[in-house]
Scaffold this motif. Structure first.
Motif, mmCIF file in Angstrom:
data_model
loop_
_atom_site.group_PDB
_atom_site.id
_atom_site.type_symbol
_atom_site.label_atom_id
_atom_site.label_comp_id
_atom_site.label_asym_id
_atom_site.label_seq_id
_atom_site.Cartn_x
_atom_site.Cartn_y
_atom_site.Cartn_z
ATOM 1 N N VAL A 173 -43.440 64.078 41.714
ATOM 2 C CA VAL A 173 -42.664 63.694 40.526
ATOM 3 C C VAL A 173 -41.907 64.903 39.972
ATOM 4 O O VAL A 173 -40.743 64.791 39.568
ATOM 5 N N ILE A 174 -42.547 66.074 39.946
ATOM 6 C CA ILE A 174 -41.867 67.281 39.446
ATOM 7 C C ILE A 174 -40.666 67.627 40.329
ATOM 8 O O ILE A 174 -39.575 67.924 39.825
ATOM 9 N N TYR A 175 -40.867 67.566 41.656
ATOM 10 C CA TYR A 175 -39.729 67.810 42.564
ATOM 11 C C TYR A 175 -38.634 66.766 42.341
ATOM 12 O O TYR A 175 -37.442 67.085 42.336
ATOM 13 N N LEU A 176 -39.030 65.515 42.155
ATOM 14 C CA LEU A 176 -38.067 64.444 41.930
ATOM 15 C C LEU A 176 -37.280 64.670 40.637
ATOM 16 O O LEU A 176 -36.064 64.469 40.595
ATOM 17 N N ILE A 177 -37.952 65.120 39.591
ATOM 18 C CA ILE A 177 -37.267 65.420 38.323
ATOM 19 C C ILE A 177 -36.276 66.567 38.505
ATOM 20 O O ILE A 177 -35.132 66.495 38.031
ATOM 21 N N MET A 178 -36.696 67.621 39.207
ATOM 22 C CA MET A 178 -35.791 68.768 39.407
ATOM 23 C C MET A 178 -34.578 68.384 40.248
ATOM 24 O O MET A 178 -33.437 68.725 39.905
ATOM 25 N N THR A 179 -34.803 67.674 41.351
ATOM 26 C CA THR A 179 -33.673 67.281 42.193
ATOM 27 C C THR A 179 -32.799 66.243 41.491
ATOM 28 O O THR A 179 -31.579 66.253 41.647
ATOM 29 N N GLY A 180 -33.417 65.370 40.707
ATOM 30 C CA GLY A 180 -32.642 64.396 39.936
ATOM 31 C C GLY A 180 -31.754 65.079 38.912
ATOM 32 O O GLY A 180 -30.596 64.678 38.707
ATOM 33 N N PHE A 181 -32.271 66.118 38.248
ATOM 34 C CA PHE A 181 -31.476 66.864 37.283
ATOM 35 C C PHE A 181 -30.282 67.532 37.958
ATOM 36 O O PHE A 181 -29.156 67.474 37.454
ATOM 37 N N ILE A 182 -30.525 68.139 39.117
ATOM 38 C CA ILE A 182 -29.423 68.769 39.868
ATOM 39 C C ILE A 182 -28.387 67.713 40.248
ATOM 40 O O ILE A 182 -27.182 67.939 40.117
ATOM 41 N N ALA A 183 -28.845 66.560 40.706
ATOM 42 C CA ALA A 183 -27.922 65.491 41.097
ATOM 43 C C ALA A 183 -27.096 65.011 39.906
ATOM 44 O O ALA A 183 -25.890 64.765 40.040
ATOM 45 N N LEU A 184 -27.709 64.891 38.737
ATOM 46 C CA LEU A 184 -26.976 64.470 37.542
ATOM 47 C C LEU A 184 -25.928 65.504 37.132
ATOM 48 O O LEU A 184 -24.803 65.149 36.774
ATOM 49 N N VAL A 185 -26.301 66.761 37.175
ATOM 50 C CA VAL A 185 -25.340 67.826 36.851
ATOM 51 C C VAL A 185 -24.165 67.786 37.822
ATOM 52 O O VAL A 185 -23.001 67.913 37.415
ATOM 53 N N LEU A 186 -24.455 67.575 39.093
ATOM 54 C CA LEU A 186 -23.378 67.517 40.085
ATOM 55 C C LEU A 186 -22.483 66.303 39.875
ATOM 56 O O LEU A 186 -21.262 66.403 40.035
#
Length: 196
Positions: A173-186
């Motif tokens: 879940v932590i990895y998913l939150i971090m990658t999701g945040f990067i995806a949203l910023v992109l």
């Protein structure tokens, strides 16, 4: 006392040799870059970090801690992929844009900064984002040299309380939150740089 004409001739020959050698600098840099990219993209990141952490200190008699080895490995690994992303982005810009800039009488650096660069950057954003996410996930592989990153922390917590399902679920879940945040910023950056 040497003849001044002789010194002028020697200086001219030396300048000519230096000028001819400078002509080969871009070719040499291109070959070095291609070898670097081939070497890094052709080997797994785990092998690279093991080489930097275990073999490099033996070769240069220098102690490298795990975090430094992991950071350096991530930098050289991402650098090779990003170099190819940038190259692909620049080559994807139609040749007509450069020709249009030349027809306007612009110097090459202005053509690159004001015409080719912005178009190429827009095309590079999705692949740069993917590389960013891949680098984040690749950091979990540094567990092999004992770097205390997220996966290692999860492993240590499991060793103390034996609750593997909950801990690995939390790590995921932590990895998913971090990658999701990067995806949203992109996505936001893509939207802001979109050509209407």
């Amino acid at each position: 006392m040497p003849d001044p004409v002789w010194w002028v001739v020697r200086l001219a020959v030396l300048a000519l040799v230096a000028w001819r050698c400078l002509a080969w600098v871009p070719v040499a840099l291109s070959v070095i870059a291609q070898i670097y990219i081939l070497l890094i993209r052709g080997t797994p990141i785990v092998v690279q970090v093991m080489f930097i952490y275990f073999a490099l200190p033996l070769m240069v008699s220098l102690r490298i801690d795990g975090f430094t080895a992991a950071t350096f490995t991530l930098m050289i690994n991402s650098g090779a992929y990003i170099a190819e992303i940038v190259r692909g982005g620049l080559l994807s810009v139609p040749k007509g844009l450069q020709e249009a800039g030349q027809a306007m009488g612009l110097p090459f650096y202005k053509i690159l900064l004001r015409i080719i660069g912005p178009v190429a950057l827009r095309r590079m954003i999705p692949t740069m984002g993917n590389q960013c996410i891949i680098s984040l996930k690749d950091s979990s592989l540094f567990i092999v040299i004992g770097v205390a990153e997220l996966t290692r922390q999860g492993q240590e917590i499991i060793a103390s309380n034996f609750r593997a399902v909950e801990i690995w679920g939390a790590v995921a879940v932590i990895y998913l939150i971090m990658t999701g945040f990067i995806a949203l910023v992109l996505k936001f950056i893509e939207h802001r740089t979109r050509i209407v």
